[in-house]
Design an enzyme around this catalytic site. Structure first.
Site, PDB file in Angstrom:
ATOM      1  N   LYS A  46      -4.981  11.975 -23.782  1.00 54.47           N
ATOM      2  CA  LYS A  46      -6.352  11.670 -23.385  1.00 54.47           C
ATOM      3  C   LYS A  46      -6.452  11.665 -21.870  1.00 54.47           C
ATOM      4  O   LYS A  46      -5.577  11.100 -21.193  1.00 54.47           O
ATOM      5  CB  LYS A  46      -6.730  10.285 -23.917  1.00 54.47           C
ATOM      6  CG  LYS A  46      -6.787  10.228 -25.419  1.00 54.47           C
ATOM      7  CD  LYS A  46      -7.983  10.976 -25.917  1.00 54.47           C
ATOM      8  CE  LYS A  46      -8.008  11.029 -27.426  1.00 54.47           C
ATOM      9  NZ  LYS A  46      -9.106  11.825 -27.937  1.00 54.47           N
ATOM     10  N   HIS A  66     -10.221  18.952 -36.273  1.00 54.03           N
ATOM     11  CA  HIS A  66     -10.106  17.612 -35.695  1.00 54.03           C
ATOM     12  C   HIS A  66      -9.661  16.646 -36.792  1.00 54.03           C
ATOM     13  O   HIS A  66     -10.153  16.695 -37.917  1.00 54.03           O
ATOM     14  CB  HIS A  66     -11.471  17.153 -35.174  1.00 54.03           C
ATOM     15  CG  HIS A  66     -11.511  15.686 -34.864  1.00 54.03           C
ATOM     16  ND1 HIS A  66     -12.317  14.793 -35.522  1.00 54.03           N
ATOM     17  CD2 HIS A  66     -10.809  14.956 -33.957  1.00 54.03           C
ATOM     18  CE1 HIS A  66     -12.120  13.588 -35.028  1.00 54.03           C
ATOM     19  NE2 HIS A  66     -11.211  13.653 -34.082  1.00 54.03           N
ATOM     20  N   ASP A  84     -14.761  19.456 -38.321  1.00 54.92           N
ATOM     21  CA  ASP A  84     -14.529  18.066 -38.719  1.00 54.92           C
ATOM     22  C   ASP A  84     -14.992  17.920 -40.161  1.00 54.92           C
ATOM     23  O   ASP A  84     -16.145  18.239 -40.478  1.00 54.92           O
ATOM     24  CB  ASP A  84     -15.303  17.128 -37.799  1.00 54.92           C
ATOM     25  CG  ASP A  84     -14.967  15.673 -38.075  1.00 54.92           C
ATOM     26  OD1 ASP A  84     -14.370  15.039 -37.205  1.00 54.92           O
ATOM     27  OD2 ASP A  84     -15.307  15.181 -39.175  1.00 54.92           O
ATOM     28  N   GLU A 126     -10.133  19.623 -24.388  1.00 49.89           N
ATOM     29  CA  GLU A 126     -11.019  19.356 -25.523  1.00 49.89           C
ATOM     30  C   GLU A 126     -12.232  18.545 -25.058  1.00 49.89           C
ATOM     31  O   GLU A 126     -12.088  17.630 -24.234  1.00 49.89           O
ATOM     32  CB  GLU A 126     -10.194  18.563 -26.538  1.00 49.89           C
ATOM     33  CG  GLU A 126     -10.893  18.210 -27.810  1.00 49.89           C
ATOM     34  CD  GLU A 126      -9.877  17.630 -28.816  1.00 49.89           C
ATOM     35  OE1 GLU A 126      -8.705  18.101 -28.856  1.00 49.89           O
ATOM     36  OE2 GLU A 126     -10.237  16.690 -29.539  1.00 49.89           O
TER      37      GLU A 126
HETATM   38  C1  LIG Z   1     -12.432   7.716 -30.888  1.00 49.66           C
HETATM   39  C2  LIG Z   1     -11.452   8.701 -31.461  1.00 49.66           C
HETATM   40  O1  LIG Z   1     -10.191   8.134 -31.563  1.00 49.66           O
HETATM   41  C3  LIG Z   1     -11.359   9.970 -30.636  1.00 49.66           C
HETATM   42  O2  LIG Z   1     -10.773   9.646 -29.419  1.00 49.66           O
HETATM   43  C4  LIG Z   1     -10.545  11.015 -31.369  1.00 49.66           C
HETATM   44  O3  LIG Z   1     -11.231  11.477 -32.463  1.00 49.66           O
HETATM   45  C5  LIG Z   1     -10.149  12.152 -30.471  1.00 49.66           C
HETATM   46  O4  LIG Z   1     -11.207  12.761 -29.830  1.00 49.66           O
HETATM   47  C6  LIG Z   1      -9.236  13.179 -31.112  1.00 49.66           C
HETATM   48  O5  LIG Z   1      -9.411  14.351 -30.877  1.00 49.66           O
HETATM   49  O6  LIG Z   1      -8.341  12.776 -31.838  1.00 49.66           O
HETATM   50 MG   LIG Z   2     -10.911  14.831 -29.535  1.00 45.07          MG
END
Ligand SMILES: C[C@H](O)[C@@H](O)[C@@H](O)[C@H](O)C(=O)O
Ligand SMILES: [Mg+2]
Length: 390
Positions: free
Chosen positions: A222, A355, A328, A276
């Site tokens: 992240k 995702h 998703d 991303e």
């Molecule tokens: C709030 C979530 O954990 C996101 O941070 C999560 O979906 C993230 O964008 C991901 O790609 O895993």
């Molecule tokens: Mg993500």
């Protein structure tokens, strides 16, 4: 054989206090409590089978989705499962276009999440009645039936029913071999859970070291809140995983368009495969600008976890705004709408990397991506699934 009349729909608000440990945290969602609206449908058939479907949410948001599921429930109750799946396109449209609820959609937001949870339950029940997992139900389905589950409204300028049929018919070649290959080897995956933004450097190091030991070769980190932090964390991860392993970065919509380009030119030295969600998920042309600017740095743009529907995906593809498409399983209108996006991605030859990570998503996307590989894309190039490491 499909059987029974839907006699009951229940929905639960399920939450996990993941924010306490910083699990799932990113540059925009700093205190996520991983949650799900959990739908169960039952029939009057005497087989005892239930269909379970979810949509992924965060904490309090679940309350609102549960309300929307209850508001949509009358579309399912007292219907014969045979009639639902016999005209699945029509049924999808009925849910997605409820005369009163579509005003607070349409095909987006809470109503669409609720639609996904209900339809996921219907697919689960159908597959259970056929005695197969959903991916196998899809793989074994003849192309015409598959196409009859898809709503092509708004996408016929890039994908017609005939195009879809042609893709699926071509996908029949080598299908058996690909299915055997998947059963023997599985699908490539990356770990999405070793570098949440709320984790300390020590934790990051420990989780990446463990993941590497466990055989992971692809990692996601992240980024996006603070450049110095990002540089330090990315350096730390590269030190652990080395220069050859694959690293992806995720900004979770934190930046403006020029900021995204500038920030990523600073992080390019860590050789990310993709960035991303660099900016707002609704900014199609912004994604296109970022994609173009990052080509010389060898960085692709990935997006999709907050793409409302097939129309946004269509435009992202048309605008060359993404190099990795992240469907998703719960944000799009279940399997039905995901099928249309998989087929559009195939038409544009853009790899799909679903995702996942949130509640239930890792389970759900396996079905979609196995179907994609076996019956649609026939390729593993630049493709991987998101998974949580143990
Ligand atoms: C709030 C979530 O954990 C996101 O941070 C999560 O979906 C993230 O964008 C991901 O790609 O895993
Ligand atoms: Mg993500």
């Amino acid at each position: 054989m499909v059987r029974g009349r839907i006699s009951r729909l229940s929905v639960r608000d399920v939450r996990f206090p993941t924010s306490l440990g910083g699990h799932g945290s990113d540059a925009m969602h700093t205190d996520p409590d991983y949650s799900a609206a959990y739908v169960v449908i039952e029939t009057d058939a005497e087989d005892g089978l239930k269909g379970c479907g979810i949509t992924f949410t965060l904490g309090k948001g679940t309350e609102v989705v549960v309300c929307a599921v209850n508001a949509l429930a009358h579309h399912v109750l007292n219907k014969d499962l045979k009639d639902i799946v016999g005209d699945f396109r029509g049924f999808y449209r009925q849910l997605a276009n409820d005369g009163q609820l579509r005003w607070i959609g349409p095909e987006k937001g809470v109503v669409h999440l609720a639609t996904a949870a209900i339809l996921n339950a219907v697919w689960d029940l159908w597959a259970k009645q056929e005695g197969k997992p959903v991916w196998k139900l899809l793989v074994d389905m003849d192309p015409r039936t598959l196409v009859s589950c898809i709503d092509f409204r708004y996408i016929t300028d890039v994908l017609t029913e005939e195009d879809a049929l042609e893709i699926l018919q071509k996908g029949q070649v080598g299908k058996k071999e690909r299915e055997e290959q998947m059963l023997a080897q599985g699908y490539p995956a990356y770990t999405t859970s070793c570098a949440w933004l709320g984790y300390s450097d020590d934790m990051l190091k420990q989780l990446c070291t463990q993941a590497l030991k466990d055989g992971w070769t692809r990692f996601k980190v992240k980024v996006g809140a603070d450049l110095q932090d990002d540089e330090r964390r990315c350096r730390l991860i590269r030190d652990v995983i080395g220069p050859e392993k694959t690293l992806m970065m995720d900004a979770n919509q934190r930046w403006d368009v020029p900021e995204a380009v500038e920030w990523m030119s600073k992080l390019a030295k860590f050789k990310p495969l993709w960035i991303e969600e660099p900016t707002s998920p609704d900014d199609i042309l912004g994604h296109a600008t970022i994609s173009k600017a990052l080509v010389p740095l060898g960085i692709g743009v990935a997006t999709g976890e907050q793409c409302h529907n097939r129309v946004i995906f269509k435009q992202l593809l048309q605008a060359k705004a993404l190099q990795f498409l992240q469907i998703d399983s719960c944000r799009l209108g279940s399997v039905n709408e995901n099928l249309s996006v998989l087929l559009m991605a195939k038409k544009f030859e853009i790899p799909v990397c679903p995702h996942a990570g949130g509640v239930g998503l890792c389970e759900l996307v396996q079905h979609l991506i196995l179907f994609d590989y076996i019956s649609v894309s026939a390729s593993l190039k630049n493709r991987m699934l998101a998974t949580q490491q143990k």
